[in-house]
Design a protein around this motif. Sequence first.
Motif, PDB file in Angstrom:
ATOM      1  N   PHE A  94     -29.076  -7.892 -14.108  1.00  0.00           N
ATOM      2  CA  PHE A  94     -30.203  -7.166 -14.693  1.00  0.00           C
ATOM      3  C   PHE A  94     -31.499  -7.694 -14.103  1.00  0.00           C
ATOM      4  O   PHE A  94     -31.719  -8.900 -14.028  1.00  0.00           O
ATOM      5  CB  PHE A  94     -30.227  -7.315 -16.220  1.00  0.00           C
ATOM      6  CG  PHE A  94     -31.343  -6.531 -16.854  1.00  0.00           C
ATOM      7  CD1 PHE A  94     -31.304  -5.147 -16.850  1.00  0.00           C
ATOM      8  CD2 PHE A  94     -32.439  -7.157 -17.413  1.00  0.00           C
ATOM      9  CE1 PHE A  94     -32.338  -4.393 -17.404  1.00  0.00           C
ATOM     10  CE2 PHE A  94     -33.475  -6.416 -17.967  1.00  0.00           C
ATOM     11  CZ  PHE A  94     -33.419  -5.035 -17.972  1.00  0.00           C
ATOM     12  N   MET A 132     -30.495  -2.327 -14.387  1.00  0.00           N
ATOM     13  CA  MET A 132     -29.226  -2.965 -14.029  1.00  0.00           C
ATOM     14  C   MET A 132     -28.869  -2.562 -12.601  1.00  0.00           C
ATOM     15  O   MET A 132     -29.112  -1.434 -12.195  1.00  0.00           O
ATOM     16  CB  MET A 132     -28.152  -2.465 -15.004  1.00  0.00           C
ATOM     17  CG  MET A 132     -26.948  -3.352 -15.112  1.00  0.00           C
ATOM     18  SD  MET A 132     -27.248  -4.826 -16.086  1.00  0.00           S
ATOM     19  CE  MET A 132     -26.873  -4.244 -17.736  1.00  0.00           C
ATOM     20  N   GLN A 154     -29.723 -17.263 -14.698  1.00  0.00           N
ATOM     21  CA  GLN A 154     -30.972 -16.568 -14.409  1.00  0.00           C
ATOM     22  C   GLN A 154     -31.765 -17.261 -13.325  1.00  0.00           C
ATOM     23  O   GLN A 154     -31.722 -18.472 -13.190  1.00  0.00           O
ATOM     24  CB  GLN A 154     -31.845 -16.527 -15.674  1.00  0.00           C
ATOM     25  CG  GLN A 154     -31.324 -15.550 -16.693  1.00  0.00           C
ATOM     26  CD  GLN A 154     -32.107 -15.600 -17.975  1.00  0.00           C
ATOM     27  OE1 GLN A 154     -32.510 -16.660 -18.409  1.00  0.00           O
ATOM     28  NE2 GLN A 154     -32.296 -14.448 -18.593  1.00  0.00           N
ATOM     29  N   LYS A 160     -22.672  -7.741 -11.505  1.00  0.00           N
ATOM     30  CA  LYS A 160     -23.683  -6.962 -12.198  1.00  0.00           C
ATOM     31  C   LYS A 160     -24.862  -7.845 -12.594  1.00  0.00           C
ATOM     32  O   LYS A 160     -24.669  -8.925 -13.156  1.00  0.00           O
ATOM     33  CB  LYS A 160     -23.053  -6.346 -13.462  1.00  0.00           C
ATOM     34  CG  LYS A 160     -23.564  -4.984 -13.786  1.00  0.00           C
ATOM     35  CD  LYS A 160     -22.767  -4.376 -14.946  1.00  0.00           C
ATOM     36  CE  LYS A 160     -23.268  -2.980 -15.252  1.00  0.00           C
ATOM     37  NZ  LYS A 160     -22.730  -2.439 -16.480  1.00  0.00           N
ATOM     38  N   THR A 205     -30.962 -11.666 -13.975  1.00  0.00           N
ATOM     39  CA  THR A 205     -29.986 -12.229 -14.900  1.00  0.00           C
ATOM     40  C   THR A 205     -28.584 -11.776 -14.506  1.00  0.00           C
ATOM     41  O   THR A 205     -28.311 -10.575 -14.459  1.00  0.00           O
ATOM     42  CB  THR A 205     -30.269 -11.765 -16.352  1.00  0.00           C
ATOM     43  OG1 THR A 205     -31.609 -12.081 -16.689  1.00  0.00           O
ATOM     44  CG2 THR A 205     -29.312 -12.434 -17.343  1.00  0.00           C
ATOM     45  N   ASP A 206     -27.709 -12.733 -14.207  1.00  0.00           N
ATOM     46  CA  ASP A 206     -26.309 -12.430 -13.936  1.00  0.00           C
ATOM     47  C   ASP A 206     -25.647 -12.148 -15.287  1.00  0.00           C
ATOM     48  O   ASP A 206     -25.598 -13.009 -16.153  1.00  0.00           O
ATOM     49  CB  ASP A 206     -25.651 -13.632 -13.252  1.00  0.00           C
ATOM     50  CG  ASP A 206     -24.206 -13.339 -12.877  1.00  0.00           C
ATOM     51  OD1 ASP A 206     -23.900 -13.378 -11.687  1.00  0.00           O
ATOM     52  OD2 ASP A 206     -23.386 -13.065 -13.790  1.00  0.00           O
ATOM     53  N   ILE A 207     -25.175 -10.900 -15.442  1.00  0.00           N
ATOM     54  CA  ILE A 207     -24.696 -10.480 -16.765  1.00  0.00           C
ATOM     55  C   ILE A 207     -23.429 -11.245 -17.174  1.00  0.00           C
ATOM     56  O   ILE A 207     -23.268 -11.623 -18.331  1.00  0.00           O
ATOM     57  CB  ILE A 207     -24.472  -8.952 -16.778  1.00  0.00           C
ATOM     58  CG1 ILE A 207     -25.820  -8.235 -16.707  1.00  0.00           C
ATOM     59  CG2 ILE A 207     -23.707  -8.513 -18.016  1.00  0.00           C
ATOM     60  CD1 ILE A 207     -26.792  -8.554 -17.830  1.00  0.00           C
ATOM     61  N   THR A 251     -35.411  -7.816 -14.583  1.00  0.00           N
ATOM     62  CA  THR A 251     -36.563  -7.576 -15.450  1.00  0.00           C
ATOM     63  C   THR A 251     -37.808  -7.667 -14.584  1.00  0.00           C
ATOM     64  O   THR A 251     -38.121  -8.724 -14.042  1.00  0.00           O
ATOM     65  CB  THR A 251     -36.648  -8.626 -16.578  1.00  0.00           C
ATOM     66  OG1 THR A 251     -35.342  -8.820 -17.116  1.00  0.00           O
ATOM     67  CG2 THR A 251     -37.573  -8.162 -17.684  1.00  0.00           C
ATOM     68  N   GLY A 280     -24.627 -15.180 -17.399  1.00  0.00           N
ATOM     69  CA  GLY A 280     -25.869 -15.471 -18.119  1.00  0.00           C
ATOM     70  C   GLY A 280     -26.855 -16.282 -17.293  1.00  0.00           C
ATOM     71  O   GLY A 280     -27.931 -16.626 -17.750  1.00  0.00           O
TER      72      GLY A 280
END
Lengths: 107, 232
Positions: free
Chosen positions: B67, B58, B30, B65, B23-25, B69, B28
């Motif tokens: 994330f 992260m 993905q 940045k 996920t690109d912070i 999962t 948003g």
Amino acid sequence: MLSRDEDILKAAEDWRKEGRDVAIATVVETWGSAPRPVGSNLVIDNEGNFLGSVSGGCVEGAVVTEAMDVIDSGKPKMLEFGVADETAWNVGLSCGGTIRVYVEKIS
Amino acid sequence: MKLDVLHKLNAERAARRAVVLVTDIASGEQRLVTAAEIAKDPLGALIEKRIRMGKSGMEETPQGKAFFTVHVPSPQLVIMGAVHISQTLAPLGQMLGYDVTIVDPRTAFATPERFPGLKVIAEWPDVALPPLNVDRYTAFVALTHDPKIDDPALKHALARDCFYIGALGSRKTHAKRVTRLKEAGLTDADLARLHAPIGLDIGAISPAEIAVSIMAEITARLRQEPKEAAAA
């Protein structure tokens, strides 16, 4: 067992397919002693039903409320909870840690 | 998250394959990276490392940045032999979060009454094992003492790269097993991966105690050595 993350994400998919609006909250960062590890999920529907957890129950209420906003707006949000952040949020973690939670809508 | 991304994520998990959601912070945005796609992904090395550790988190990437999962399959425990030890080992494994299956072609042993609430398959290994998706997230235990059942089962487990393979039997019994398996074409390196005599040495005597020693050894393999190997 519904406590497993895969079952929570499966439930999120099923809820969405039933036509409900659904948001997924994910713990993305933790500092200090945090109750649930990074990657933990909470899923919320538009009526406030939820499954899973992002903390030991300390901040779920606030995450559910914020998730309603995310469901309305469709825009993801980054939430932060911690003892040092009481001005931003009225709830904190009794364990003294800080967590960051990413909330997104299933579109 | 898009519904089709969530659907694919759940499908990969159901098939017991590792998968990572990136996920690109800032935006948003993905994307899903399946185990098969890691090698050609620009962030492949990073993703590979995270899967090995089984840890979400992260990261600063060249694109900003992000994330990660990480979803790795829940561990599976396959027990050959619906024997007395298995009657404790199976529920114990279940309590520790394993998907447990018991296989024994001897129908007198493999009964639902002896294993309430558990998956019991009364078939020979060549029939029972292929559909089980025995993989590197599987702990495999052979407890029948019968070479006709245990030997083909152990061969299957070795070929599937299980993170733990244990076989019941004294040193003498195991020496005979090693001779048989070598004649069947297995190498010393294969045979070195077998935990035999099975279980941690805690002086176990009763079947239930032996089950505890086996489960402790499986836990050590799951939590200790792969981590240390990954750090090296």
